[in-house]
Scaffold this motif. Structure first.
Motif, mmCIF file in Angstrom:
data_model
loop_
_atom_site.group_PDB
_atom_site.id
_atom_site.type_symbol
_atom_site.label_atom_id
_atom_site.label_comp_id
_atom_site.label_asym_id
_atom_site.label_seq_id
_atom_site.Cartn_x
_atom_site.Cartn_y
_atom_site.Cartn_z
ATOM 1 N N ARG A 158 9.671 9.535 5.138
ATOM 2 C CA ARG A 158 8.584 10.311 5.761
ATOM 3 C C ARG A 158 9.152 11.428 6.642
ATOM 4 O O ARG A 158 8.743 12.599 6.546
ATOM 5 N N ALA A 159 10.102 11.070 7.504
ATOM 6 C CA ALA A 159 10.676 12.056 8.419
ATOM 7 C C ALA A 159 11.424 13.143 7.655
ATOM 8 O O ALA A 159 11.314 14.337 7.974
ATOM 9 N N ALA A 160 12.167 12.733 6.613
ATOM 10 C CA ALA A 160 12.951 13.711 5.849
ATOM 11 C C ALA A 160 12.055 14.651 5.053
ATOM 12 O O ALA A 160 12.444 15.793 4.775
ATOM 13 N N LEU A 161 10.855 14.198 4.696
ATOM 14 C CA LEU A 161 9.900 15.059 3.998
ATOM 15 C C LEU A 161 9.191 16.014 4.953
ATOM 16 O O LEU A 161 8.445 16.891 4.524
ATOM 17 N N GLY A 162 9.400 15.805 6.249
ATOM 18 C CA GLY A 162 8.759 16.650 7.246
ATOM 19 C C GLY A 162 7.316 16.288 7.506
ATOM 20 O O GLY A 162 6.541 17.122 7.977
ATOM 21 N N GLU A 163 6.946 15.025 7.229
ATOM 22 C CA GLU A 163 5.561 14.591 7.404
ATOM 23 C C GLU A 163 5.398 13.813 8.706
ATOM 24 O O GLU A 163 6.183 12.927 9.021
ATOM 25 N N GLU A 164 4.349 14.153 9.467
ATOM 26 C CA GLU A 164 4.058 13.425 10.694
ATOM 27 C C GLU A 164 3.533 12.025 10.386
ATOM 28 O O GLU A 164 3.819 11.058 11.097
ATOM 29 N N LYS A 165 2.744 11.921 9.315
ATOM 30 C CA LYS A 165 2.164 10.649 8.896
ATOM 31 C C LYS A 165 2.583 10.348 7.460
ATOM 32 O O LYS A 165 2.824 11.261 6.662
ATOM 33 N N LEU A 166 2.633 9.067 7.125
ATOM 34 C CA LEU A 166 2.965 8.651 5.766
ATOM 35 C C LEU A 166 1.688 8.406 4.976
ATOM 36 O O LEU A 166 0.928 7.481 5.286
ATOM 37 N N ASN A 167 1.435 9.234 3.979
ATOM 38 C CA ASN A 167 0.373 8.968 3.014
ATOM 39 C C ASN A 167 0.997 8.190 1.870
ATOM 40 O O ASN A 167 2.043 8.581 1.332
ATOM 41 N N TYR A 168 0.345 7.087 1.448
ATOM 42 C CA TYR A 168 1.057 6.115 0.604
ATOM 43 C C TYR A 168 0.101 5.407 -0.344
ATOM 44 O O TYR A 168 -1.025 5.057 0.018
ATOM 45 N N VAL A 169 0.576 5.183 -1.572
ATOM 46 C CA VAL A 169 -0.103 4.333 -2.545
ATOM 47 C C VAL A 169 0.878 3.250 -2.975
ATOM 48 O O VAL A 169 1.953 3.546 -3.512
ATOM 49 N N GLY A 170 0.515 1.993 -2.740
ATOM 50 C CA GLY A 170 1.348 0.868 -3.159
ATOM 51 C C GLY A 170 0.607 0.005 -4.149
ATOM 52 O O GLY A 170 -0.576 -0.302 -3.963
ATOM 53 N N MET A 171 1.290 -0.360 -5.231
ATOM 54 C CA MET A 171 0.693 -1.206 -6.256
ATOM 55 C C MET A 171 1.498 -2.493 -6.382
ATOM 56 O O MET A 171 2.729 -2.462 -6.370
ATOM 57 N N SER A 172 0.809 -3.638 -6.503
ATOM 58 C CA SER A 172 1.463 -4.925 -6.651
ATOM 59 C C SER A 172 2.429 -5.168 -5.487
ATOM 60 O O SER A 172 2.001 -5.182 -4.329
ATOM 61 N N TYR A 173 3.720 -5.338 -5.752
ATOM 62 C CA TYR A 173 4.673 -5.497 -4.655
ATOM 63 C C TYR A 173 4.598 -4.334 -3.666
ATOM 64 O O TYR A 173 4.847 -4.504 -2.468
ATOM 65 N N GLY A 174 4.214 -3.159 -4.146
ATOM 66 C CA GLY A 174 4.070 -2.019 -3.259
ATOM 67 C C GLY A 174 3.029 -2.237 -2.174
ATOM 68 O O GLY A 174 3.064 -1.581 -1.132
ATOM 69 N N THR A 175 2.078 -3.166 -2.399
ATOM 70 C CA THR A 175 1.105 -3.487 -1.350
ATOM 71 C C THR A 175 1.776 -4.256 -0.223
ATOM 72 O O THR A 175 1.444 -4.079 0.950
ATOM 73 N N GLN A 176 2.704 -5.116 -0.577
ATOM 74 C CA GLN A 176 3.477 -5.833 0.440
ATOM 75 C C GLN A 176 4.284 -4.845 1.280
ATOM 76 O O GLN A 176 4.285 -4.903 2.508
ATOM 77 N N LEU A 177 4.947 -3.938 0.593
ATOM 78 C CA LEU A 177 5.754 -2.943 1.280
ATOM 79 C C LEU A 177 4.892 -2.085 2.201
ATOM 80 O O LEU A 177 5.280 -1.774 3.333
ATOM 81 N N GLY A 178 3.713 -1.688 1.732
ATOM 82 C CA GLY A 178 2.822 -0.892 2.562
ATOM 83 C C GLY A 178 2.300 -1.663 3.761
ATOM 84 O O GLY A 178 2.201 -1.119 4.872
ATOM 85 N N ALA A 179 1.952 -2.930 3.554
ATOM 86 C CA ALA A 179 1.464 -3.756 4.662
ATOM 87 C C ALA A 179 2.536 -3.934 5.724
ATOM 88 O O ALA A 179 2.256 -3.921 6.930
ATOM 89 N N VAL A 180 3.767 -4.098 5.293
ATOM 90 C CA VAL A 180 4.884 -4.226 6.219
ATOM 91 C C VAL A 180 5.054 -2.926 7.009
ATOM 92 O O VAL A 180 5.229 -2.928 8.227
ATOM 93 N N TYR A 181 4.991 -1.807 6.297
ATOM 94 C CA TYR A 181 5.147 -0.513 6.974
ATOM 95 C C TYR A 181 4.050 -0.316 8.015
ATOM 96 O O TYR A 181 4.315 0.130 9.140
ATOM 97 N N ALA A 182 2.810 -0.640 7.658
ATOM 98 C CA ALA A 182 1.698 -0.452 8.580
ATOM 99 C C ALA A 182 1.811 -1.355 9.800
ATOM 100 O O ALA A 182 1.236 -1.060 10.855
ATOM 101 N N THR A 183 2.530 -2.451 9.670
ATOM 102 C CA THR A 183 2.759 -3.351 10.789
ATOM 103 C C THR A 183 3.933 -2.884 11.638
ATOM 104 O O THR A 183 3.895 -2.950 12.867
ATOM 105 N N GLN A 184 4.977 -2.392 10.994
ATOM 106 C CA GLN A 184 6.147 -1.893 11.722
ATOM 107 C C GLN A 184 5.880 -0.549 12.390
ATOM 108 O O GLN A 184 6.309 -0.306 13.516
ATOM 109 N N PHE A 185 5.189 0.337 11.689
ATOM 110 C CA PHE A 185 4.999 1.717 12.147
ATOM 111 C C PHE A 185 3.521 2.107 12.094
ATOM 112 O O PHE A 185 3.150 3.073 11.414
ATOM 113 N N PRO A 186 2.645 1.379 12.789
ATOM 114 C CA PRO A 186 1.202 1.653 12.673
ATOM 115 C C PRO A 186 0.823 3.076 13.065
ATOM 116 O O PRO A 186 -0.090 3.656 12.473
#
Length: 498
Positions: free
Chosen positions: A202-230
C-alpha cells in the motif's frame, strides 16, 4: 477446454484457517519503491499471448523483511503485477487482489482475470502479488517434479491401514523435502506477515488507504489486515469467506460436506443433460464409485503417465469449484469410464499446478506451508483417525484426514497470531457468502461477518466457490457499486444465481 478451465481456475482456490492481533506500527521506508518493468514470465494456460506484449501490464518487485521481528535484517522480494486503469481521468486509485489459496499466484491469476474485471479496471489500477512463500516470492519448494508426481498421485481408497500407512510415509517424505529445500522461509510464510507485506505494498503504491478484494483464503488475509491496520482500510470486499475460529476437525468435515453436496448437484445436472456418466443419479454415482475402485487397483495409462484414483478425485474436486466446469467433468468422467483418463488428468493438473512440461507451480507446496504455520494445531493420531472416519461417512469419495496429518509433522512451528479478528475501527467491509459454496461453506460467512465489527453480509444463492466472478449480475452490481461509488448494500441482501 483450455479457455474454459482458465476462466474456472479463478475459482479453484482451496481454503485455509486463521487471522491476528494488532502489531506495532511498521516504519515503512519512504524511499522504498516498486521496480516496475515488463512481465517476462507470466504463465497463461489458455495459449493467449503473454502479458508483456501489453504496455498497460507491468510487473515489479518490492523488498520486505523476511522476519518482521528483525525488520532491518534479511529481505525477500515480493513479485507484483499492475494493470493500469483505462479511464485515467476518473481513476480512483489502486485495487489490490488476493485470489485465494493459500498458495495461489496473484501475478498469474490477475493476468488471467483481467478481462473479467473490466468494470473495476476502468476506475482502478488492478494490482496483485505472489504472497511470501508463493511462486516468485521465495516460493516454497519441496523436491522436484518426480517427487510431486508421486505425492499428488497417492490413492485415498481403499480407506484401510495400508493406505493410511502409505499416506503417512508420503507426508513424512514431503515434509522432509520442504525442510531441505525451503527451510529458511518456512517459519515466516504466515498470514500475519503477509498482511504486513500488504501494508508495505500500500505504502509503495503511494496509497493512503488499501482498497482490497480477497477471495477464499484472501478473505482471511483481508480480515487480518483490517485487524492489524484498521486505520489503513479503504474499500474492502471479502468473497467466499473463511471462519478463522473453526478448528482443523470441524473445517475438514465442513468442507467434506460441501464437496459432497456439490458432487450430488453435479450428478443431477449431468443426468439432466444426458451425460455419459449414467442414465440416472443412482446409476451415475455407482459408475463413478466403480471407476474409483478400478483405478485404486489399476491406474489408467495416459501417455507416459498414469491416472490414479487419487488424481481422479482431485480432478473431480477441481471441477466442482465452478458450474462452468461441470460439463467438462461430465465429459471427462464419461471418457474415463470408457478407458480414456486424459481429460480427468487434465482437470487434476489444473488443480495441482502441474504444467505441460511436467514442472509444477508452488501451489501444492505453498498451501501446506502457510496452512500449517498459521495454527498451533498439531492433531494427534486419535484425532486424525476420528476425523477421517467421520469424513468417510459423509463422503466415501472426498473423505480424508485433511491437512491435519501433514501439519502434525510440519518442520516449522505454528502460531495462533492469526486466529482472532475484529477489524475494530476500520472502514466498512463487504462480506459475500455463497449458499452452495463447496470449499468455504456458507455458515462461515455470517460467522466472519459477526467477528468483523464493521462488516455487512451479502448472500449469494448460487453454486460454486466465490460469487463475484460467478456470473451473477446482482452480486457484480453490489460489489462494483461499493468499490467504485462507496455505496454499501443494505443488511440482509441476497442475490439469485442468474
Amino acid at each position: 477446454m483450455r479457455r474454459v478451465l482458465a476462466a474456472a481456475a479463478l475459482a479453484v482456490t482451496a481454503a485455509a484457517c486463521a487471522s491476528p492481533a494488532k502489531p506495532a506500527a511498521d516504519v515503512v521506508p519512504e524511499t522504498e519503491k516498486i521496480a516496475w518493468g515488463p512481465c517476462t514470465d507470466i504463465v497463461r494456460p489458455d495459449g493467449e499471448p503473454p502479458a508483456r506484449q501489453d504496455p498497460a501490464v507491468r510487473c515489479g518487485k518490492l523488498a520486505v523483511p523476511l522476519d518482521y521481528g528483525a525488520p532491518d535484517g534479511e529481505k525477500i522480494d515480493l513479485a507484483l503485477i499492475k494493470i493500469a486503469a483505462t479511464d485515467k481521468k476518473r481513476r480512483i486509485g489502486s485495487l489490490l487482489f488476493n485470489f485465494g489459496g493459500p498458495g495461489g499466484s496473484g501475478v498469474d491469476t490477475l493476468d488471467q482475470a483481467a478481462k473479467s474485471l473490466s468494470t473495476l479496471r476502468a476506475r482502478y489500477d488492478l494490482v496483485s502479488f505472489d504472497p511470501r512463500g508463493v511462486e516468485r516470492s521465495s516460493g516454497v519448494r519441496c523436491g522436484g517434479p518426480a517427487d510431486l508426481d508421486a505425492y499428488t498421485a497417492l490413492n485415498t481408497l481403499p480407506a484401510n491401514a495400508e493406505t493410511r500407512a502409505k499416506t503417512n510415509a508420503a507426508n513424512k517424505r514431503f515434509a522432509e523435502l520442504c525442510e531441505r529445500d525451503s527451510g529458511k522461509i518456512l517459519p515466516f510464510v504466515g498470514t500475519a506477515s503477509a498482511s504486513r507485506d500488504m501494508d508495505r505494498i500500500r505504502a509503495a503504491l503511494g496509497e493512503e488507504k488499501l482498497n482490497y478484494v480477497g477471495m477464499s483464503y484472501g478473505t482471511q488475509l483481508g480480515a487480518v489486515y483490517a485487524t492489524q491496520f484498521p486505520g489503513n482500510v479503504g474499500r474492502m470486499v471479502l468473497d467466499a469467506p473463511l471462519d478463522p475460529t473453526v478448528d482443523f476437525e470441524k473445517r475438514t468435515l465442513a468442507q467434506t460436506r460441501g464437496f459432497q453436496r456439490a458432487y450430488e448437484s453435479f450428478l443431477k445436472a449431468c443426468v439432466k443433460q444426458r451425460c455419459e456418466v449414467g442414465e440416472n443419479v443412482a446409476a451415475a454415482n455407482a459408475n463413478v464409485k466403480r471407476l474409483m475402485n478400478q483405478l485404486a487397483k489399476q491406474p489408467l495409462k495416459v501417455g507416459k503417465r498414469e491416472m490414479t484414483q487419487g488424481l481422479a478425485v482431485t480432478g473431480i474436486a477441481a471441477a466442482l469449484y465452478s458450474e462452468l466446469t461441470w460439463p467438462l467433468l461430465g465429459n471427462a468422467l464419461g471418457q474415463a469410464l470408457e478407458g480414456d483418463g486424459s481429460a480427468l488428468l487434465y482437470l487434476s493438473d489444473s488443480y495441482t499446478g502441474r504444467r505441460p512440461d511436467g514442472t509444477y507451480s508452488t501451489q501444492m507446496t505453498s498451501f501446506p506451508a502457510i496452512t500449517c504455520v498459521d495454527t498451533t494445531e498439531r492433531p494427534d493420531k486419535a484425532t486424525l483417525s476420528r476425523t477421517q472416519a467421520a469424513a468417510m461417512k459423509i463422503s466415501p469419495l472426498f473423505g480424508s484426514e485433511g491437512s491435519g496429518g501433514l501439519c502434525r509433522i510440519w518442520p516449522a512451528k505454528g502460531s495462533d497470531e492469526a486466529t482472532k479478528v475484529d477489524a475494530t475501527g476500520s472502514a466498512p467491509i463487504l462480506v459475500v457468502g455463497g449458499k452452495n459454496d463447496p470449499a468455504t461453506p456458507y455458515q462461515w460467512a455470517p460467522s466472519l461477518t459477526a467477528q468483523l465489527k464493521t462488516a455487512t453480509l451479502v448472500t449469494y444463492e448460487g453454486e460454486g466457490h466465490g460469487a463475484y466472478l460467478s456470473g451473477s449480475k446482482c452480486i457484480a452490481r453490489l460489489v462494483d457499486d461499493y468499490l467504485i461509488k462507496g455505496k454499501l448494500p443494505e443488511r440482509g441482501v441476497s442475490c439469485a444465481a442468474a
